[in-house]
Design an enzyme around this catalytic site. Structure first.
Site, short mmCIF file in Angstrom:
data_model
loop_
_atom_site.label_atom_id
_atom_site.label_comp_id
_atom_site.label_asym_id
_atom_site.label_seq_id
_atom_site.Cartn_x
_atom_site.Cartn_y
_atom_site.Cartn_z
N GLU A 1 40.86 48.65 73.92
CA GLU A 1 39.69 49.53 73.80
C GLU A 1 39.50 50.34 75.08
OE1 GLU A 1 37.52 51.00 72.32
OE2 GLU A 1 36.40 49.88 70.84
N ASP A 2 38.79 51.44 74.96
CA ASP A 2 38.48 52.22 76.17
C ASP A 2 37.28 51.62 76.90
OD1 ASP A 2 36.73 53.00 74.12
OD2 ASP A 2 36.94 55.14 74.48
N ASP B 1 30.48 48.94 75.05
CA ASP B 1 29.12 49.33 75.42
C ASP B 1 28.17 48.35 74.72
OD1 ASP B 1 26.65 50.76 75.46
OD2 ASP B 1 27.63 52.68 75.51
N GLY C 1 28.79 46.83 72.01
CA GLY C 1 29.63 45.78 71.43
C GLY C 1 29.81 45.93 69.92
N THR D 1 31.27 48.25 68.17
CA THR D 1 32.63 48.67 67.79
C THR D 1 33.61 47.51 67.92
OG1 THR D 1 32.09 50.87 68.63
CG2 THR D 1 34.42 50.41 68.23
N LYS E 1 30.92 47.90 79.96
CA LYS E 1 29.55 48.30 80.33
C LYS E 1 28.63 47.14 79.97
CE LYS E 1 28.61 53.02 79.64
NZ LYS E 1 28.03 54.10 78.79
N ASP F 1 35.89 60.70 76.71
CA ASP F 1 35.45 62.09 76.55
C ASP F 1 33.94 62.24 76.59
OD1 ASP F 1 35.27 60.69 73.97
OD2 ASP F 1 34.51 62.62 73.26
P1 XMP Z 1 29.87 50.34 71.40
O1 XMP Z 1 28.42 50.68 71.70
O2 XMP Z 1 30.12 50.22 69.94
O3 XMP Z 1 30.60 51.62 71.90
O4 XMP Z 1 30.33 49.16 72.21
C1 XMP Z 1 31.91 51.67 72.06
C2 XMP Z 1 32.38 53.08 71.94
O5 XMP Z 1 31.42 54.03 72.42
C3 XMP Z 1 32.00 55.00 73.21
N1 XMP Z 1 31.40 54.98 74.56
C4 XMP Z 1 31.66 55.84 75.54
N2 XMP Z 1 32.51 56.89 75.57
N3 XMP Z 1 31.87 57.30 77.81
C5 XMP Z 1 32.59 57.62 76.72
O6 XMP Z 1 33.37 58.56 76.79
C6 XMP Z 1 31.00 56.26 77.86
O7 XMP Z 1 30.36 56.02 78.88
C7 XMP Z 1 30.89 55.50 76.64
N4 XMP Z 1 30.16 54.43 76.33
C8 XMP Z 1 30.50 54.11 75.04
C9 XMP Z 1 33.46 54.69 73.24
O8 XMP Z 1 34.13 55.52 72.30
C10 XMP Z 1 33.60 53.26 72.82
O9 XMP Z 1 34.78 52.95 72.13
MG MG Z 2 34.76 58.04 72.44
#
Ligand code: XMP
Ligand code: MG
Length: 173
Positions: free
Chosen positions: A96-97, A100, A102, A104, A128, A156
């Protein structure tokens, strides 16, 4: 281009990627591993991990979307599915990138688990932690990041900045 503060430099990322790739190799050595890269954000991270991985590896892609603008909605859409035959009975590392809230990662781990891999672990470039809503934590992470909207190295802001070789924040003036 706007002014960007660097949080994790190209050198820091390269060093950390090598450490993680070595940890994975120590874990799996002669067993084949499937790296599942979540598009688009994790693409540079997954490729760099693979290039530094010395064992047998495959690469698969998955695409989900959850994020609109700067806030997570919790609603996940599957945009590009995996093929079960590429996951079933295999050692899987989900790449994963950023984790946040959680939502996803929770969705993806359930989705992959339903395909009955031999084992499954998760690895995110950025964690995060302070924003977590769901009780889920990645098994491996590159760096813990504060509650900032970060960009670069695949990440992005409305499809911009993915090409930066470092992770940073846009300085708002
Ligand atoms: P969740 O909230 O589901 O989010 O854990 C995961 C997805 O949200 C995107 N995300 C970000 N993308 N900068 C970004 O470019 C950020 O600071 C950021 N925070 C969350 C990301 O696609 C991730 O897979
Ligand atoms: Mg994204």
């Amino acid at each position: 281009m706007e002014k960007i503060d660097v949080l994790f430099s190209e050198e820091m990322i390269t060093k950390r990627v090598k450490e993680l790739a070595n940890e994975f190799y120590l874990k799996y050595h002669d067993e084949e591993v499937v790296f599942v890269c979540t598009l688009k954000g994790a693409v540079f991270f997954a490729c760099d991990l693979l290039k530094n991985y010395r064992g047998d590896a495959r690469l698969e892609f998955l695409r989900v979307s959850s994020y609109e603008g700067e806030s997570s909605t919790g609603k996940i859409n599957l945009k590009l599915p995996l093929k079960a035959e590429n996951i079933h009975g295999k050692h899987v590392i989900i790449i994963e990138d950023i984790v946040d809230t959680g939502y996803t990662l929770e969705y993806i781990t359930k989705y992959v688990n339903d395909m009955k891999p031999k084992s499954m672990i998760t690895c995110t470039l950025l964690d995060k932690k302070a924003r977590r809503v769901v009780d889920i934590n990645p098994d491996y992470s590159g760096f813990v990041v504060d509650d900032l909207f970060v960009i670069g190295y695949g990440l992005d802001y409305d499809q911009k900045y993915r090409n930066l070789p470092y992770v940073g924040v846009v300085v708002k003036e």
